[in-house]
Design a protein around this motif. Structure first.
Motif, PDB file in Angstrom:
ATOM      1  N   PRO A 237       0.831  -1.213   0.000  1.00 19.84           N
ATOM      2  CA  PRO A 237       0.000   0.000   0.000  1.00 19.84           C
ATOM      3  C   PRO A 237       0.862   1.259   0.000  1.00 19.84           C
ATOM      4  CG  PRO A 237      -0.828  -1.595   1.590  1.00 19.84           C
ATOM      5  CD  PRO A 237       0.497  -2.130   1.111  1.00 19.84           C
ATOM      6  N   ASP A 238       0.338   2.307  -0.590  1.00  9.36           N
ATOM      7  CA  ASP A 238       1.098   3.555  -0.714  1.00  9.36           C
ATOM      8  C   ASP A 238       1.110   4.293   0.626  1.00  9.36           C
ATOM      9  OD1 ASP A 238       2.525   5.659  -1.664  1.00  9.36           O
ATOM     10  OD2 ASP A 238       0.911   6.549  -2.818  1.00  9.36           O
ATOM     11  N   ASN A 239       1.905   3.733   1.529  1.00 13.86           N
ATOM     12  CA  ASN A 239       2.079   4.305   2.859  1.00 13.86           C
ATOM     13  C   ASN A 239       3.565   4.596   3.007  1.00 13.86           C
ATOM     14  OD1 ASN A 239       2.740   4.518   5.637  1.00 13.86           O
ATOM     15  ND2 ASN A 239       0.947   3.311   6.234  1.00 13.86           N
ATOM     16  N   ARG A 240       3.951   5.845   2.879  1.00 13.22           N
ATOM     17  CA  ARG A 240       5.364   6.211   2.794  1.00 13.22           C
ATOM     18  C   ARG A 240       6.120   5.978   4.101  1.00 13.22           C
ATOM     19  NH1 ARG A 240       5.817   9.217  -2.092  1.00 13.22           N
ATOM     20  NH2 ARG A 240       4.311   8.161  -3.441  1.00 13.22           N
ATOM     21  N   PHE A 243       5.935   1.589   4.150  1.00  6.31           N
ATOM     22  CA  PHE A 243       6.501   0.979   2.946  1.00  6.31           C
ATOM     23  C   PHE A 243       7.097   2.067   2.055  1.00  6.31           C
ATOM     24  CE2 PHE A 243       2.548  -1.312   4.129  1.00  6.31           C
ATOM     25  CZ  PHE A 243       3.140  -2.466   4.645  1.00  6.31           C
ATOM     26  N   PRO A 244       8.206   2.667   2.483  1.00  9.18           N
ATOM     27  CA  PRO A 244       8.745   3.814   1.749  1.00  9.18           C
ATOM     28  C   PRO A 244       9.224   3.480   0.336  1.00  9.18           C
ATOM     29  CG  PRO A 244      10.269   3.089   3.452  1.00  9.18           C
ATOM     30  CD  PRO A 244       8.996   2.359   3.690  1.00  9.18           C
ATOM     31  N   LEU A 245       9.543   2.199   0.068  1.00  7.98           N
ATOM     32  CA  LEU A 245      10.042   1.800  -1.241  1.00  7.98           C
ATOM     33  C   LEU A 245       9.068   0.900  -1.991  1.00  7.98           C
ATOM     34  CD1 LEU A 245      13.725   1.021  -0.157  1.00  7.98           C
ATOM     35  CD2 LEU A 245      12.812   3.162  -1.088  1.00  7.98           C
ATOM     36  N   SER A 246       8.571  -0.148  -1.323  1.00  5.10           N
ATOM     37  CA  SER A 246       7.728  -1.115  -2.025  1.00  5.10           C
ATOM     38  C   SER A 246       6.331  -0.583  -2.303  1.00  5.10           C
ATOM     39  CB  SER A 246       7.654  -2.437  -1.251  1.00  5.10           C
ATOM     40  OG  SER A 246       7.220  -2.239   0.075  1.00  5.10           O
ATOM     41  N   GLY A 247       5.981   0.576  -1.744  1.00  3.97           N
ATOM     42  CA  GLY A 247       4.713   1.200  -2.075  1.00  3.97           C
ATOM     43  C   GLY A 247       4.722   1.894  -3.426  1.00  3.97           C
ATOM     44  N   ARG A 248       5.915   2.028  -4.053  1.00  3.69           N
ATOM     45  CA  ARG A 248       5.957   2.793  -5.315  1.00  3.69           C
ATOM     46  C   ARG A 248       6.963   2.291  -6.348  1.00  3.69           C
ATOM     47  NH1 ARG A 248       8.583   8.352  -2.713  1.00  3.69           N
ATOM     48  NH2 ARG A 248       9.167   7.365  -0.750  1.00  3.69           N
ATOM     49  N   ILE A 422      12.700   4.565  13.974  1.00  2.00           N
ATOM     50  CA  ILE A 422      11.792   3.609  13.338  1.00  2.00           C
ATOM     51  C   ILE A 422      11.797   3.788  11.826  1.00  2.00           C
ATOM     52  CG2 ILE A 422       9.348   2.996  13.097  1.00  2.00           C
ATOM     53  CD1 ILE A 422       9.110   3.764  16.134  1.00  2.00           C
ATOM     54  N   ARG A 423      11.775   5.022  11.375  1.00  2.00           N
ATOM     55  CA  ARG A 423      11.765   5.263   9.931  1.00  2.00           C
ATOM     56  C   ARG A 423      13.033   4.714   9.277  1.00  2.00           C
ATOM     57  NH1 ARG A 423       8.606  10.521   7.869  1.00  2.00           N
ATOM     58  NH2 ARG A 423       8.918   9.264   6.003  1.00  2.00           N
TER      59      ARG A 423
END
Length: 479
Positions: A237-240, A243-248, A422-423
């Motif tokens: 899911p587009d949740n930066r 999922f900062p990478l696999s969302g896009r 965490i990020r």
């Protein structure tokens, strides 16, 4: 048409195409949740060309309209330097995770069109005229192109190239009034759901008697009979935050079936010409395209190095072993940078006026990067240890009862806030441990062929004269 915007790119994707993902035929690749992230990420690449126009755009040599620099045929050392800057800008957008952004095929076909002497040899004069015309269409329309060049693997004992009678590989099965009919399959069409057209061009050399398989052409992805069977989706899911990478950046890969597909004659660049098929990729293709591939690899390694530094800082891991591991990633990035610099310094002009990088440093990288990238992922997982698996989600941070506890019990070292720590670890997991990370590692192992294959073939691309001279000196000495 000048360089397209992201909106124009997405509009072009809404046409008919036969794309399957996870057992479902996708009606709309732009907004489907399993494809939307990458589609919109690529739209941002198109917009990036305009945002960084001074670096990424240049006048079309015939129309004067602004087009991406990656479409230009390099005619000088300075052109390669300019192209380097544009390729680097695009690579940094996905930090090298998208191996087949449209600039890859832009560079490929600019290189093909820059060698009419090579593509027009062996009686292929009509084919090269169509190829040069197609490259003009590609750059003037800023068309997104994918390719499929690997034959399907059914029986390794029969080799990489099909022989006469092979019923699985893509081949010509007939002629029509306007072109030819092809049937069979090929892999691996990365980026296929997000492109306008698909290219077929030579892979492994073909044996005598395999003329029906000696084909090169480009056709729209919506051509009747074309079917794209994508691998399992790894798009999150587009949740930066989560999922900062696999969302896009899940660019997808597809197995391509040509179910009696008609190829128009004006899109046919090699028509069962075995001599042309077996020679057009043997000289300038590799040093031309590897400028793009290695700039992408360098970008990805620099990102991994920076990520490792942030991970170590977040837990104050200043011990010698951690620093050694981080330094190992740095050496990979630096060797890659140095090889690119050397290759560009050794640039050469081909008889047709095309300029490419020198090939030797890039071939050395081609043989070693498939070993380095898996090692980089291993290092990041070693540095991260259990911390990679103890990184709360955005929803947990947003919970009013959990947030104070997370802030209290999971801060970073030296006053780093829990959210920042965490990020960092969520980013590291998405890069080195997630489903997308696993796909990317597998992809890098066989990107431009495996390390073992490239090492075994190194004598095809190198000049051994100095090495022989150094040895021969001692063999010639009298005793």
């Amino acid at each position: 048409m000048p360089a397209r915007t992201g909106e124009q790119f997405l509009k072009g994707l809404r046409g008919q195409r036969d794309v399957w993902v996870d057992g479902e035929k996708i009606a709309d690749v732009v907004d489907h949740p399993k494809l939307r992230g990458a589609a919109h990420a690529l739209a941002e690449v198109y917009d990036l060309h305009h945002a960084e126009a001074a670096t990424c755009l240049a006048p079309d040599p015939e129309t004067g309209e602004p087009i991406p620099v990656s479409h230009l045929i390099p005619r000088s050392r300075e052109d390669l330097t300019r192209r380097h800057a544009a390729l680097r800008q695009v690579a940094e957008y996905s930090v090298g995770l998208m191996g087949r952004t449209p600039d890859y095929m832009n560079v490929t076909y600019a290189g093909f069109a820059g060698r009419p002497d090579e593509w027009g040899a062996h009686g292929n004069e009509a084919g090269v005229e169509r190829l040069v015309a197609y490259q003009k269409f590609l750059r003037r329309g800023d068309v997104a192109l994918t390719h499929t060049i690997v034959q399907p693997t059914v029986d390794k004992a029969t080799g990489d190239a099909p022989s006469a009678g092979n019923q699985h590989a893509l081949r010509k099965v007939g002629d029509t009034e306007h072109g030819i009919v092809v049937r069979g399959a090929r892999v691996l069409a990365t980026l296929a759901p997000f492109t306008d057209e698909i290219a077929v061009y030579p892979g492994a050399p073909l044996p005598q008697g395999a003329e029906d398989y000696a084909l090169s052409f480009c056709i729209p992805v919506g051509t009747p009979g074309l079917k794209f069977l994508c691998r399992d989706s790894m798009s999150a899911p587009d949740n930066r935050f989560d999922f900062p990478l696999s969302g896009r950046f899940d660019e997808q890969d597809a197995f391509v079936i040509f179910d009696d597909v008609e190829v128009p004659r004006d899109r046919l660049f090699i028509d069962c010409n075995l001599a042309a098929y077996n020679t057009v990729m043997t000289s300038s293709w590799q040093p031309n395209i590897m400028q793009q591939t290695m700039i992408r690899a360098w970008t990805k390694l620099d990102f991994a190095w920076g990520l490792a530094l942030r991970m170590a800082a977040s837990i104050n891991a200043a011990d010698p072993e951690t620093q050694r591991l981080i330094g190992e990633i740095w050496t990979y990035a630096e060797f890659t940078r140095a090889a690119i610099v050397a290759a560009e310094a050794e640039a050469r002009e081909w008889p047709s006026g095309l300029w490419t990088c020198g090939v030797r440093p890039l071939h050395a990288l081609r043989a070693t990067l498939p070993l380095w990238f898996p090692r980089v992922n291993e290092i990041l997982r070693l540095i991260g240890s259990h911390n990679l698996l103890a990184a709360p989600t955005a929803a947990q941070l947003a919970d009013p009862d959990l947030r104070p506890l997370i802030d209290r019990y999971l801060p970073g070292a030296k006053g780093m806030a829990a959210e920042e720590r965490i990020r960092i670890f969520r980013l590291a997991w998405d890069f080195a441990g997630s489903a997308l990370a696993s796909r990317n590692e597998q992809y890098e192992r066989f990107y431009l062929a495996s390390s073992a294959r490239n090492l075994a073939r190194h004598l095809q691309f190198t000049d051994r004269s100095r090495a022989d001279r150094l040895v021969q000196r001692f063999l010639d000495e009298e005793y």
